[in-house]
Design an enzyme around this catalytic site. Structure first.
Site, mmCIF file in Angstrom:
data_model
loop_
_atom_site.group_PDB
_atom_site.id
_atom_site.type_symbol
_atom_site.label_atom_id
_atom_site.label_comp_id
_atom_site.label_asym_id
_atom_site.label_seq_id
_atom_site.Cartn_x
_atom_site.Cartn_y
_atom_site.Cartn_z
ATOM 1 N N PHE A 109 -33.360 13.022 3.113
ATOM 2 C CA PHE A 109 -34.063 14.221 3.579
ATOM 3 C C PHE A 109 -33.788 15.344 2.590
ATOM 4 O O PHE A 109 -32.647 15.774 2.431
ATOM 5 C CB PHE A 109 -33.526 14.558 4.972
ATOM 6 C CG PHE A 109 -34.141 15.765 5.606
ATOM 7 C CD1 PHE A 109 -35.356 15.682 6.279
ATOM 8 C CD2 PHE A 109 -33.492 16.990 5.569
ATOM 9 C CE1 PHE A 109 -35.913 16.800 6.887
ATOM 10 C CE2 PHE A 109 -34.043 18.109 6.174
ATOM 11 C CZ PHE A 109 -35.254 18.008 6.844
ATOM 12 N N GLU A 138 -27.165 20.689 9.322
ATOM 13 C CA GLU A 138 -28.188 20.644 10.394
ATOM 14 C C GLU A 138 -28.183 21.912 11.245
ATOM 15 O O GLU A 138 -28.303 21.856 12.468
ATOM 16 C CB GLU A 138 -28.000 19.409 11.305
ATOM 17 C CG GLU A 138 -27.837 18.086 10.621
ATOM 18 C CD GLU A 138 -29.008 17.725 9.715
ATOM 19 O OE1 GLU A 138 -30.051 18.402 9.777
ATOM 20 O OE2 GLU A 138 -28.859 16.774 8.945
ATOM 21 N N GLY A 139 -28.036 23.052 10.604
ATOM 22 C CA GLY A 139 -27.968 24.337 11.312
ATOM 23 C C GLY A 139 -26.506 24.706 11.479
ATOM 24 O O GLY A 139 -25.797 24.083 12.265
ATOM 25 N N TRP A 185 -27.391 18.788 -2.517
ATOM 26 C CA TRP A 185 -26.583 18.330 -1.369
ATOM 27 C C TRP A 185 -27.342 17.267 -0.590
ATOM 28 O O TRP A 185 -27.278 17.263 0.642
ATOM 29 C CB TRP A 185 -26.225 19.475 -0.412
ATOM 30 C CG TRP A 185 -25.772 20.751 -1.022
ATOM 31 C CD1 TRP A 185 -26.350 21.971 -0.899
ATOM 32 C CD2 TRP A 185 -24.600 20.958 -1.836
ATOM 33 N NE1 TRP A 185 -25.637 22.926 -1.589
ATOM 34 C CE2 TRP A 185 -24.557 22.321 -2.173
ATOM 35 C CE3 TRP A 185 -23.602 20.106 -2.319
ATOM 36 C CZ2 TRP A 185 -23.563 22.876 -2.967
ATOM 37 C CZ3 TRP A 185 -22.609 20.656 -3.109
ATOM 38 C CH2 TRP A 185 -22.602 22.018 -3.421
ATOM 39 N N THR A 220 -27.774 14.077 1.110
ATOM 40 C CA THR A 220 -26.994 12.941 1.606
ATOM 41 C C THR A 220 -27.718 11.632 1.299
ATOM 42 O O THR A 220 -28.927 11.511 1.563
ATOM 43 C CB THR A 220 -26.784 13.083 3.126
ATOM 44 O OG1 THR A 220 -26.020 14.264 3.371
ATOM 45 C CG2 THR A 220 -26.066 11.871 3.711
ATOM 46 N N ASP A 260 -34.382 18.391 14.266
ATOM 47 C CA ASP A 260 -33.919 18.219 15.650
ATOM 48 C C ASP A 260 -33.229 16.857 15.814
ATOM 49 O O ASP A 260 -32.157 16.755 16.415
ATOM 50 C CB ASP A 260 -35.112 18.344 16.602
ATOM 51 C CG ASP A 260 -34.735 17.973 18.023
ATOM 52 O OD1 ASP A 260 -33.892 18.671 18.619
ATOM 53 O OD2 ASP A 260 -35.284 16.973 18.530
ATOM 54 N N ILE A 305 -0.624 17.851 15.100
ATOM 55 C CA ILE A 305 0.200 16.907 15.860
ATOM 56 C C ILE A 305 0.891 15.910 14.935
ATOM 57 O O ILE A 305 2.018 15.485 15.182
ATOM 58 C CB ILE A 305 -0.703 16.170 16.900
ATOM 59 C CG1 ILE A 305 -0.990 17.095 18.084
ATOM 60 C CG2 ILE A 305 -0.078 14.867 17.361
ATOM 61 C CD1 ILE A 305 -2.030 16.547 19.051
ATOM 62 N N GLY A 320 -31.905 15.042 13.390
ATOM 63 C CA GLY A 320 -30.675 15.049 12.600
ATOM 64 C C GLY A 320 -29.557 15.789 13.325
ATOM 65 O O GLY A 320 -28.401 15.352 13.337
HETATM 66 C C1 LIG Z 1 -21.922 17.262 3.120
HETATM 67 C C2 LIG Z 1 -23.263 17.906 3.159
HETATM 68 C C3 LIG Z 1 -24.396 17.130 3.276
HETATM 69 C C4 LIG Z 1 -25.661 17.723 3.243
HETATM 70 N N1 LIG Z 1 -26.789 16.931 3.301
HETATM 71 C C5 LIG Z 1 -28.019 17.507 3.177
HETATM 72 C C6 LIG Z 1 -29.205 16.700 3.132
HETATM 73 O O1 LIG Z 1 -29.151 15.471 3.246
HETATM 74 N N2 LIG Z 1 -30.400 17.311 2.952
HETATM 75 C C7 LIG Z 1 -30.525 18.679 2.823
HETATM 76 O O2 LIG Z 1 -31.638 19.157 2.670
HETATM 77 N N3 LIG Z 1 -29.412 19.473 2.868
HETATM 78 C C8 LIG Z 1 -28.173 18.922 3.034
HETATM 79 N N4 LIG Z 1 -27.047 19.705 3.072
HETATM 80 C C9 LIG Z 1 -27.198 21.151 2.968
HETATM 81 C C10 LIG Z 1 -27.040 21.828 4.320
HETATM 82 O O3 LIG Z 1 -28.145 21.576 5.128
HETATM 83 C C11 LIG Z 1 -26.843 23.327 4.057
HETATM 84 O O4 LIG Z 1 -25.564 23.451 3.451
HETATM 85 C C12 LIG Z 1 -26.885 24.143 5.316
HETATM 86 O O5 LIG Z 1 -28.204 24.206 5.802
HETATM 87 C C13 LIG Z 1 -26.391 25.575 5.055
HETATM 88 O O6 LIG Z 1 -27.103 26.119 3.983
HETATM 89 P P1 LIG Z 1 -26.340 26.739 2.718
HETATM 90 O O7 LIG Z 1 -25.260 25.820 2.319
HETATM 91 O O8 LIG Z 1 -27.377 27.101 1.731
HETATM 92 O O9 LIG Z 1 -25.652 28.029 3.300
HETATM 93 P P2 LIG Z 1 -26.336 29.461 3.463
HETATM 94 O O10 LIG Z 1 -27.617 29.336 4.200
HETATM 95 O O11 LIG Z 1 -26.334 30.162 2.157
HETATM 96 O O12 LIG Z 1 -25.279 30.151 4.438
HETATM 97 C C14 LIG Z 1 -23.997 30.560 3.986
HETATM 98 C C15 LIG Z 1 -23.227 31.104 5.187
HETATM 99 O O13 LIG Z 1 -23.937 32.210 5.750
HETATM 100 C C16 LIG Z 1 -24.233 31.957 7.111
HETATM 101 N N5 LIG Z 1 -25.570 32.464 7.397
HETATM 102 C C17 LIG Z 1 -26.735 32.138 6.768
HETATM 103 N N6 LIG Z 1 -27.766 32.792 7.339
HETATM 104 C C18 LIG Z 1 -27.242 33.553 8.329
HETATM 105 C C19 LIG Z 1 -27.795 34.442 9.286
HETATM 106 N N7 LIG Z 1 -29.117 34.693 9.329
HETATM 107 N N8 LIG Z 1 -26.954 35.044 10.159
HETATM 108 C C20 LIG Z 1 -25.609 34.797 10.134
HETATM 109 N N9 LIG Z 1 -25.031 33.961 9.258
HETATM 110 C C21 LIG Z 1 -25.834 33.335 8.370
HETATM 111 C C22 LIG Z 1 -24.169 30.456 7.282
HETATM 112 O O14 LIG Z 1 -23.828 30.088 8.606
HETATM 113 C C23 LIG Z 1 -23.058 30.086 6.309
HETATM 114 O O15 LIG Z 1 -21.822 30.260 6.955
HETATM 115 C C24 LIG Z 1 -25.771 19.135 3.130
HETATM 116 C C25 LIG Z 1 -24.622 19.919 3.050
HETATM 117 C C26 LIG Z 1 -23.384 19.320 3.063
HETATM 118 C C27 LIG Z 1 -22.165 20.191 2.968
#
Ligand SMILES: Cc1cc2nc3c(=O)[nH]c(=O)nc-3n(C[C@H](O)[C@H](O)[C@H](O)COP(=O)(O)OP(=O)(O)OC[C@H]3O[C@@H](n4cnc5c(N)ncnc54)[C@H](O)[C@@H]3O)c2cc1C
Length: 379
Positions: A121, A359-360, A155, A157, A235, A333, A237
């Protein structure tokens, strides 16, 4: 679509045995190697685990969503990396089944159901927020019936091993979804290594360098994917991650109960200390509460009730934070042993952190759930 035979309908007990015997003993080694061997992925196929929710004519077992969630919980109990591969494969496969046309279903569902082709995805991008799922720098331009796809996703997966990418890109009329084979000319896959958690889930950065796609790559009408394909896949995922998080709580509980039953401190076993017992009780409660929320979300999915979307947000919010707390307590623990390589809890701790981001993220869940609460109050 031609009828296919599945090995068996996967049963929770059978998958639980597979996890106990073939996953748990190897999960730390896979974590260190940042890889899950191909023969394990083939075993997952033999067990009919890749897409059991598909109807029989598409190679599935017509499995209901509640049971699918229990299967992902079992796998998550043993290895979050493997569960993550199942999650994204499920998202891609369900998209083809639900939104694909006859040709796309005929081409992809047989191999996706067997797991001979894995799905991934592709939404998140290096230069755009992953939380804001509608912000895409990746674009697709149509000219004379041919799409040209350009951009970079990261990122992803399973990106190192997937044969099919479900890719979201901005088009003239809005966000669109495309099915792109990983060996298509112009697709470049670069492994992402040294992640904090789910380190064996074989992440990759995927570049699309003027990839030319014929119209059959487009899922649904152009500009249509944001509220449909993307929402539906995310949803599903989210549901899988919530169920996998219940598995992490169970694994933290099992490891903690075993450890405290054998380890002495202050003249008695750790298990006899009230503060340890309080942590164990919290884990039991978190496991049961999180599972009930997952079951509710699953039942609503089976009923086709749109309320499942919010129920899934709530389940994922609760289960992922419960997993992070349970795994952190499990490390505590275990003391120094919890920080070392000989017990699974350090891996659980790292994997659980990832559940709060993917996933959010927890923060996005808080916004979404509170929005819904205010909508309910103001009618
Ligand atoms: C191990 C792993 C596997 C993954 N696999 C996939 C995959 O298969 N496909 C894919 O498409 N993506 C994948 N991702 C990406 C993942 O979906 C994103 O990391 C995630 O959606 C968060 O986006 P970001 O990392 O860009 O953080 P950002 O959106 O930049 O957010 C950074 C921080 O700010 C906070 N934040 C952002 N917006 C707001 C807001 N409006 N209000 C308050 N706080 C906010 C967030 O909660 C977070 O703490 C993966 C990530 C990881 C770590």
């Amino acid at each position: 679509m031609r009828a296919r035979t599945r090995p068996e309908t996967p049963e929770v007990e059978v998958v639980g045995r597979f996890v106990d015997e073939e996953v748990c003993p190897q999960a730390d080694a896979w974590d260190r190697a940042e890889n899950i061997p191909g023969d394990v992925l083939r075993r997952v196929g033999e067990l009919g685990l890749w897409a059991p929710f598909l109807p029989a004519e598409a190679g599935g077992a017509g499995l209901d969503m509640v049971t699918l969630g229990r299967l992902h919980e079992e796998v998550g109990r043993g290895c979050s990396s493997l569960r993550s591969l199942l999650t994204v494969h499920t998202m891609a496969t369900a998209t083809v089944q639900r939104w694909g046309d006859d040709e796309q279903r005929e081409r992809w569902l047989p191999v996706l159901s067997e797991g001979t082709t894995l799905g991934a995805f592709c939404l998140t991008e290096p230069d755009h927020s992953g939380s804001d799922s509608t912000a895409a720098g990746t674009v697709a331009v149509a000219e004379n019936g041919v799409w040209t796809l350009r951009g970079r996703k990261t990122w992803i997966t399973g990106g190192q091993v997937a044969g099919l990418f479900l890719v979201f890109a901005g088009t003239a009329t809005g966000m669109s979804a495309f099915l792109v084979p990983s060996d298509h000319p112009g697709v470049r896959v670069t492994p992402v290594r040294h992640m904090l958690g789910t380190t064996a889930s074989m992440l990759a950065t995927i570049e699309f360098d003027d990839v030319r796609l014929d119209p059959s790559a487009l899922v649904g009408p152009p500009g249509w994917a944001a509220g449909t394909v993307m929402t539906g896949a995310l949803d599903l995922g989210r549901y899988s991650v919530a169920c996998g998080s219940v598995g992490i709580v169970r694994a933290a509980l099992a490891a903690s109960a075993a450890y405290t039953s054998a380890r002495s401190a202050g003249g008695g076993l750790l298990r006899d200390l009230p503060q340890i017992r309080a942590k164990i009780s919290e884990m039991v409660t978190a496991r049961d509460a999180a599972r009930l929320l997952c079951e509710k979300a699953g039942r609503l999915k089976d009923a086709g009730d749109p309320a499942t979307i919010m129920a899934t947000w709530v389940a994922k919010y609760f289960a992922s934070t419960a997993a992070a707390k349970a795994a952190s307590d499990a490390v505590q623990i275990h003391g120094a042993n919890g920080c070392g390589p000989d017990y699974p809890v350090a891996r659980l701790y790292r994997d659980a952190k990832v559940m709060e981001i993917i996933e959010g993220s927890t923060q996005i869940q808080e916004l979404t759930i509170a929005d819904e609460a205010y909508r309910e109050v103001s009618g």
